[in-house]
Design a protein around this motif. Structure first.
Motif, PDB file in Angstrom:
ATOM      1  N   GLU A 285       0.856  -1.175   0.000  1.00  0.00           N
ATOM      2  CA  GLU A 285       0.000   0.000   0.000  1.00  0.00           C
ATOM      3  C   GLU A 285       0.902   1.238   0.000  1.00  0.00           C
ATOM      4  O   GLU A 285       1.812   1.326   0.817  1.00  0.00           O
TER       5      GLU A 285
ATOM      6  N   HIS B  15       6.470   0.245  11.961  1.00  0.00           N
ATOM      7  CA  HIS B  15       5.151  -0.075  11.397  1.00  0.00           C
ATOM      8  C   HIS B  15       4.244  -0.792  12.416  1.00  0.00           C
ATOM      9  O   HIS B  15       3.051  -0.510  12.495  1.00  0.00           O
TER      10      HIS B  15
ATOM     11  N   GLY C 238      -0.674  -9.264   8.089  1.00  0.00           N
ATOM     12  CA  GLY C 238      -0.208 -10.237   7.111  1.00  0.00           C
ATOM     13  C   GLY C 238       1.180 -10.758   7.442  1.00  0.00           C
ATOM     14  O   GLY C 238       1.548 -11.871   7.074  1.00  0.00           O
ATOM     15  N   GLY C 239       1.963  -9.958   8.154  1.00  0.00           N
ATOM     16  CA  GLY C 239       3.333 -10.356   8.450  1.00  0.00           C
ATOM     17  C   GLY C 239       3.601 -10.599   9.929  1.00  0.00           C
ATOM     18  O   GLY C 239       4.663 -11.123  10.282  1.00  0.00           O
TER      19      GLY C 239
ATOM     20  N   GLU D  95      -1.127 -14.264   7.016  1.00  0.00           N
ATOM     21  CA  GLU D  95      -0.458 -15.074   5.984  1.00  0.00           C
ATOM     22  C   GLU D  95      -1.175 -16.424   5.850  1.00  0.00           C
ATOM     23  O   GLU D  95      -1.405 -16.916   4.747  1.00  0.00           O
TER      24      GLU D  95
ATOM     25  N   LEU E  90      -4.301 -17.087   6.656  1.00  0.00           N
ATOM     26  CA  LEU E  90      -5.618 -16.867   6.045  1.00  0.00           C
ATOM     27  C   LEU E  90      -5.472 -16.669   4.541  1.00  0.00           C
ATOM     28  O   LEU E  90      -6.275 -17.181   3.758  1.00  0.00           O
ATOM     29  N   ASP E  91      -4.434 -15.946   4.136  1.00  0.00           N
ATOM     30  CA  ASP E  91      -4.198 -15.726   2.700  1.00  0.00           C
ATOM     31  C   ASP E  91      -3.911 -17.043   1.980  1.00  0.00           C
ATOM     32  O   ASP E  91      -4.393 -17.274   0.877  1.00  0.00           O
TER      33      ASP E  91
ATOM     34  N   PRO F  45      -5.091 -10.596  -1.799  1.00  0.00           N
ATOM     35  CA  PRO F  45      -5.020 -11.227  -0.478  1.00  0.00           C
ATOM     36  C   PRO F  45      -6.407 -11.720  -0.077  1.00  0.00           C
ATOM     37  O   PRO F  45      -7.400 -11.100  -0.443  1.00  0.00           O
ATOM     38  N   GLY F  46      -6.446 -12.818   0.637  1.00  0.00           N
ATOM     39  CA  GLY F  46      -7.724 -13.512   0.757  1.00  0.00           C
ATOM     40  C   GLY F  46      -8.465 -13.396   2.076  1.00  0.00           C
ATOM     41  O   GLY F  46      -9.553 -13.951   2.216  1.00  0.00           O
ATOM     42  N   GLY F  47      -7.872 -12.712   3.072  1.00  0.00           N
ATOM     43  CA  GLY F  47      -8.510 -12.655   4.393  1.00  0.00           C
ATOM     44  C   GLY F  47      -9.947 -12.168   4.353  1.00  0.00           C
ATOM     45  O   GLY F  47     -10.848 -12.791   4.932  1.00  0.00           O
TER      46      GLY F  47
ATOM     47  N   GLY G 242      -4.379  -5.658   9.921  1.00  0.00           N
ATOM     48  CA  GLY G 242      -5.358  -6.024   8.888  1.00  0.00           C
ATOM     49  C   GLY G 242      -6.351  -7.096   9.306  1.00  0.00           C
ATOM     50  O   GLY G 242      -7.543  -6.998   9.008  1.00  0.00           O
ATOM     51  N   VAL G 243      -5.879  -8.129  10.021  1.00  0.00           N
ATOM     52  CA  VAL G 243      -6.775  -9.247  10.354  1.00  0.00           C
ATOM     53  C   VAL G 243      -7.818  -8.850  11.406  1.00  0.00           C
ATOM     54  O   VAL G 243      -8.879  -9.457  11.496  1.00  0.00           O
TER      55      VAL G 243
ATOM     56  N   ALA H  21      -9.705  -6.557  11.275  1.00  0.00           N
ATOM     57  CA  ALA H  21     -10.927  -6.090  10.596  1.00  0.00           C
ATOM     58  C   ALA H  21     -11.980  -7.203  10.619  1.00  0.00           C
ATOM     59  O   ALA H  21     -13.157  -6.952  10.397  1.00  0.00           O
ATOM     60  N   ASN H  22     -11.538  -8.413  10.899  1.00  0.00           N
ATOM     61  CA  ASN H  22     -12.445  -9.567  10.885  1.00  0.00           C
ATOM     62  C   ASN H  22     -13.410  -9.543  12.079  1.00  0.00           C
ATOM     63  O   ASN H  22     -12.989  -9.512  13.237  1.00  0.00           O
TER      64      ASN H  22
ATOM     65  N   TYR I 257      -7.302  -0.331   9.916  1.00  0.00           N
ATOM     66  CA  TYR I 257      -6.899  -1.711  10.226  1.00  0.00           C
ATOM     67  C   TYR I 257      -5.751  -2.148   9.320  1.00  0.00           C
ATOM     68  O   TYR I 257      -4.687  -2.504   9.786  1.00  0.00           O
TER      69      TYR I 257
ATOM     70  N   ASP J 224      -2.908  -1.620   6.166  1.00  0.00           N
ATOM     71  CA  ASP J 224      -1.796  -0.666   6.149  1.00  0.00           C
ATOM     72  C   ASP J 224      -2.263   0.733   5.763  1.00  0.00           C
ATOM     73  O   ASP J 224      -3.035   0.910   4.827  1.00  0.00           O
TER      74      ASP J 224
HETATM   75  O1  KG4 Z   1      -1.946  -4.932   8.336  1.00  0.00           O
HETATM   76  P1  KG4 Z   1      -2.003  -5.396   6.932  1.00  0.00           P
HETATM   77  O2  KG4 Z   1      -2.755  -4.562   5.931  1.00  0.00           O
HETATM   78  O3  KG4 Z   1      -0.602  -5.597   6.315  1.00  0.00           O
HETATM   79  C1  KG4 Z   1       0.511  -6.063   6.997  1.00  0.00           C
HETATM   80  O4  KG4 Z   1       1.147  -5.251   7.728  1.00  0.00           O
HETATM   81  O5  KG4 Z   1       0.790  -7.264   6.829  1.00  0.00           O
HETATM   82  O6  KG4 Z   1      -2.645  -6.848   6.964  1.00  0.00           O
HETATM   83  C2  KG4 Z   1      -2.926  -7.558   5.805  1.00  0.00           C
HETATM   84  C3  KG4 Z   1      -3.563  -8.885   6.185  1.00  0.00           C
HETATM   85  C4  KG4 Z   1      -3.717  -9.817   4.996  1.00  0.00           C
HETATM   86  O7  KG4 Z   1      -3.250 -11.082   5.365  1.00  0.00           O
HETATM   87  C5  KG4 Z   1      -5.207  -9.826   4.753  1.00  0.00           C
HETATM   88  O8  KG4 Z   1      -5.682 -11.013   4.170  1.00  0.00           O
HETATM   89  C6  KG4 Z   1      -5.737  -9.642   6.158  1.00  0.00           C
HETATM   90  O9  KG4 Z   1      -4.886  -8.683   6.719  1.00  0.00           O
HETATM   91  N1  KG4 Z   1      -7.140  -9.185   6.203  1.00  0.00           N
HETATM   92  C7  KG4 Z   1      -8.127  -9.871   6.799  1.00  0.00           C
HETATM   93  C8  KG4 Z   1      -9.314  -9.117   6.614  1.00  0.00           C
HETATM   94  N2  KG4 Z   1      -8.996  -8.001   5.911  1.00  0.00           N
HETATM   95  C9  KG4 Z   1      -7.639  -8.046   5.678  1.00  0.00           C
HETATM   96  N3  KG4 Z   1      -8.115 -11.027   7.464  1.00  0.00           N
HETATM   97  C10 KG4 Z   1      -9.282 -11.473   7.944  1.00  0.00           C
HETATM   98  N4  KG4 Z   1     -10.461 -10.830   7.803  1.00  0.00           N
HETATM   99  C11 KG4 Z   1     -10.527  -9.648   7.146  1.00  0.00           C
HETATM  100  N5  KG4 Z   1     -11.681  -9.021   7.008  1.00  0.00           N
END
Ligand code: KG4
Ligand code: ZN
Length: 351
Positions: free
Chosen positions: A12, A110, A145-146, A172, A174-175, A186-188, A281-282, A284-285, A312, A314
């Motif tokens: 991003e 970060h 994700g990381g 990761e 979930l992806d 990305p698949g989360g 990011g996760v 957000a679930n 949530y 980046d």
């Molecule tokens: O914080 P982020 O944007 O990037 C990193 O710093 O890694 O997180 C990205 C991660 C990805 O694995 C993406 O699939 C996950 O967040 N993600 C979700 C959701 N939205 C994004 N995982 C589960 N449910 C969601 N709604």
């Protein structure tokens, strides 16, 4: 103080203007669709896209804030963790602006950004709700994700990692699960959507490290092998199968996360705390947030999540929030030549 913040740690390209913990603007250019066909982030492509988009996001962030560069007090930028070639783009741009306009320079972690993202306030927040009431020490919970980390926040700026993943991060995993189920990258978020139609108990998967919570580690590499085997045993998957498998995978991976956290809280491995800050990011679930909320309720803890969906994943607004606290401590970079990206930066190491 007013800060222009930049984050180019992964895929991003993000810039924001913040004033203390208030978000004046938050611009994110997502490269996700560019990387999707490769099934993951391609560093060289990410770098090129950051270079193409960085000026655009910065100009837009400043314009949306209704300020001008001369009104700003400092430039903040993510220096790690993240992809080296991607981080570099933001760092070089921040140096350039800092030198050209003679602005203070703040280097930000970060993960500290994700950890403090619940402290961000909307620009429309009333004066009374301008700051959330948090007692320190507090607990930070970052799932991205990381990273998958539980962090003791002694106070803002002083951190200790209490638990982290030994292999894959939750996002990761979930992806990877989403990819196996044909849901793209990305698949989360796609996994969450289809899981809503599914029965999480139809295809149960073993919870990682069940019974070993006292080790206080997360591990997400085994569970994807279990999913792979299950998929292979089913043959051709119907939409119902995909939703059941998605629901089961989510349930199991989140259960692992909350079981470790439950152990830590029950056995007072986190010390005396009252507040939990959750981001990444996760987070957000909705299912994960509900599980975390229930857990915090059990231990009489107040859990804080970011106020907006855009905080949530980046973004640079969270970097601005983390930078505001550094500004208060006069934690500025003195020698710009010494600033370099730190791809494996840890939140508990000194910057
Ligand atoms: O914080 P982020 O944007 O990037 C990193 O710093 O890694 O997180 C990205 C991660 C990805 O694995 C993406 O699939 C996950 O967040 N993600 C979700 C959701 N939205 C994004 N995982 C589960 N449910 C969601 N709604
Ligand atoms: Zn992130």
């Amino acid at each position: 103080m007013k800060i222009l913040a930049i984050d180019t740690s992964c895929d991003e390209t993000a810039a924001a203007v913040t004033e203390g913990t208030r978000i004046l603007s938050n611009v994110i250019f997502s490269q996700a669709s560019l990387h999707a066909k490769w099934g993951g982030v391609v560093p060289s492509l990410a770098k090129r896209k950051h270079q193409e988009r960085i000026d655009w996001v910065i100009e837009k962030a400043i314009r949306n804030s209704k300020l001008e560069i001369r009104n700003l007090d400092a430039i903040a930028v993510t220096i790690g963790p993240g992809l080296a070639v991607a981080l570099e783009v933001g760092i070089n741009k921040a140096k350039e602006i800092s030198e050209k306009y003679n602005k203070k320079f703040i280097a930000v972690d970060h993960i500290e950004g994700h950890c403090l993202s619940p402290l961000a306030r909307s620009n429309n927040a009333t004066a009374q709700s301008a700051n959330i009431q948090t007692n320190y020490p507090a607990l930070g919970v970052v799932t991205s994700g990381g990273h998958t980390e539980v962090i003791k926040i002694e106070k803002v700026g002083k951190y200790k990692i209490l638990a982290q993943t030994v292999d894959d991060a939750l996002g990761e995993a979930l992806d990877k699960a989403a990819r196996m189920l044909g849901l793209g990258y990305p698949g989360g978020a796609a996994l969450e959507k289809i899981a809503k139609e599914g029965d999480p108990n139809k295809y149960p998967l073993p919870i990682p490290l069940a019974g070993q919570e006292k080790r206080m580690i997360f591990s997400y590499s085994g569970i994807k092998t279990s999913l792979m085997r299950k998929i292979a045993s089913l043959g051709k998957l119907s939409r119902k199968d995909v939703s059941d498998l998605a629901a089961g995978f989510q349930q199991t991976s989140f259960a692992h996360f909350t079981r470790v956290l439950d152990y830590m809280l029950k056995n007072e491995r986190v010390g005396e705390i009252h507040d939990v800050l959750a981001g990444g990011g996760v987070m957000a679930n909705i299912t994960l947030r509900k599980m975390l909320r229930d857990l915090c309720e059990k231990y009489d803890l107040k859990v804080h999540f970011p106020y907006s969906k855009k905080l949530y994943g980046d973004n640079a607004a969270m970097i601005g929030v983390a930078a505001a606290f550094k500004y208060e401590r006069s934690d500025f970079v003195k020698d710009l030549d010494k600033v370099d990206r730190i791809p494996n930066l840890k939140i508990d190491s000194e910057l």
